[in-house]
Enzyme design. Structure first.
Site, PDB file in Angstrom:
ATOM      1  N   THR A  65       0.855  -1.181   0.000  1.00 51.39           N
ATOM      2  CA  THR A  65       0.000   0.000   0.000  1.00 51.39           C
ATOM      3  C   THR A  65       0.890   1.229   0.000  1.00 51.39           C
ATOM      4  OG1 THR A  65      -1.749   1.202   1.188  1.00 51.39           O
ATOM      5  CG2 THR A  65      -0.191  -0.036   2.528  1.00 51.39           C
TER       6      THR A  65
ATOM      7  N   HIS B 227       2.830 -11.722  13.901  1.00 49.53           N
ATOM      8  CA  HIS B 227       3.935 -12.240  14.707  1.00 49.53           C
ATOM      9  C   HIS B 227       3.744 -13.720  15.067  1.00 49.53           C
ATOM     10  CE1 HIS B 227       7.583 -11.815  16.715  1.00 49.53           C
ATOM     11  NE2 HIS B 227       7.331 -10.860  17.581  1.00 49.53           N
TER      12      HIS B 227
END
Length: 415
Positions: free
Chosen positions: A334, A386
């Site tokens: 993006t 994560h």
């Protein structure tokens, strides 16, 4: 024999749609592949076409209703229009006389009519509503007349009944929020389906993934010099401008092959690794942000990438994207820099595990070989899940992109 017109498969992770507009009415002649109804999904609008020539017999779902994949939208009488119309007229006549016959039965035999009505009640509800009625153990008679076409009960009617009448035990609710008092100068506009979906998906990503963001900065001097030197020749030969997106895309592909977890996906207790890259490029369209996908971008050169991005961007602005052009992405980029963003923390696009954020190029003082110089710098950010990507991998991935963009020769030499 009548043919059912059903809600088609709508694409990856899309299971419902809204009936936006009926293009044909009962009794209309239609040809094979001619659009009958327009559906609005979370991402794009889809036209459902007739599978054969014939006459539309009935519309089973009203405009504005939410439908699931496989729901029967309408029925079609195959054949030529002239041959099918008498049957259609007979069907319409029978439908028109049905209420009168039912009324007579109610007046002459109330008890029997009540029993018959209870047995046929489910037919007075739309499919989604019927399913919800069964799950909530609610009789259609309890709701009565619905708000749908022909007084049929809609899914919204059932949900409203459950909420207002406590048909199912409700969990304790927090203290009710006091009604908001609008200022007369304010304008209240209902959220569009696309905007609502974007909000829900972004919140879902935050609730599901363990999102963390790491940052770095890139000296854009070499990339800008290369672009300035070859942009005219590049555009003349390939018919498209050379932008920074293709440079970052190639850098991402190289880094993704070096750190495959960034391009992977969690599916239950499994991790899915991919030997290819379907790269989503976030584009601001007229109705909100969409992420069209450039498939197998690892096999493309700079010109092919720029052409693909240009085509998808134009379709996004014109509202012409297809469902398969919005699904199947494995990693996304993006670029908030086009709007002036200096730094941000992008949110990953589930089920992907990472997204790269590009930002505005801004000249600022940096130290180079012990000297303070002015360089065109860009902050880049990698938001990642994560649960699957360790910090070492995420930081190394971002460093590899930095190195490739600061010295594009590395991409040519695969180092």
């Amino acid at each position: 024999m009548s043919v059912d017109i059903k809600v088609p498969t709508l694409g990856e992770s899309v299971v419902t749609a809204t009936v936006a507009k009926w293009l044909k009415n009962p009794g209309d002649a239609v040809k094979a592949d001619e659009p009958i109804v327009e559906l609005e999904t979370d991402k794009v609008s889809v036209e459902v076409s007739a599978s054969t020539d014939g006459v539309l017999e009935a519309q089973n779902v009203p405009e504005g209703a939410e439908v699931e994949v496989g729901t029967v939208l309408a029925t079609l009488k195959p054949g030529k229009a002239g041959a099918a119309k008498p049957a259609q007229a007979a069907s319409a006549s029978a439908a028109a006389s049905a209420p009168a016959q039912e009324k007579a039965l109610v007046e002459t035999a109330p008890a029997k009519a009540s029993s018959t009505s209870a047995e046929k009640a489910p037919a007075q509800a739309f499919p989604a509503a019927t399913k919800l009625l069964k799950e909530a153990a609610i009789s259609p008679e309890t709701i009565g007349v619905g708000s749908g076409k022909g007084d049929r009960i809609t899914k919204g009617d059932v949900l409203a009944f459950i909420e207002n009448n406590g048909a199912k035990p409700a969990a304790p609710k927090p203290a009710a929020k006091s009604p908001r008092t609008d200022d007369p100068r304010e304008e209240r506009v209902r959220m569009t389906r696309l905007r609502s979906t974007i909000a829900n998906r972004l919140k879902e990503a935050q609730n599901t993934a363990a999102i963390l963001t790491t940052f770095n900065e890139v000296d854009m001097s070499a990339a800008m010099k290369m672009r300035a030197e070859f942009k005219e020749v590049f555009e003349k030969k390939h018919g498209v401008k050379l932008g920074f997106m293709s440079i970052f895309a190639r850098a991402c592909v190289a880094a993704l092959y070096e750190f495959p977890a960034v391009n992977a996906e969690i599916d239950g207790q499994d991790i899915i690794y991919r030997p290819f890259v379907n790269m989503g490029i976030a584009v601001g369209g007229p109705n909100g942000l969409v992420v069209p996908v450039v498939r197998d971008i690892q096999d493309m050169d700079y010109a092919e990438i720029e052409k693909s991005i240009s085509t998808l961007g134009r379709k996004a602005r014109d509202g012409g994207l297809k469902l398969d052009e919005l699904s199947g992405g494995t990693f996304s980029i993006t670029n908030g820099g086009v709007y002036g963003s200096l730094m941000s923390t992008p949110i990953i696009n589930p089920p992907q595990s990472a997204i790269l954020g590009m930002h505005k190029i801004q000249e600022r003082p940096v130290a180079v070989n012990g000297q303070v110089v002015i360089r065109p710098m860009m902050y880049i950010a990698l938001s990642y899940d994560h649960r699957i990507i360790d910090g070492r991998e995420a930081v190394s991935f971002l460093v590899r992109i930095k190195e490739s963009v600061e010295d594009p020769r590395r991409l040519l030499l695969s180092i």
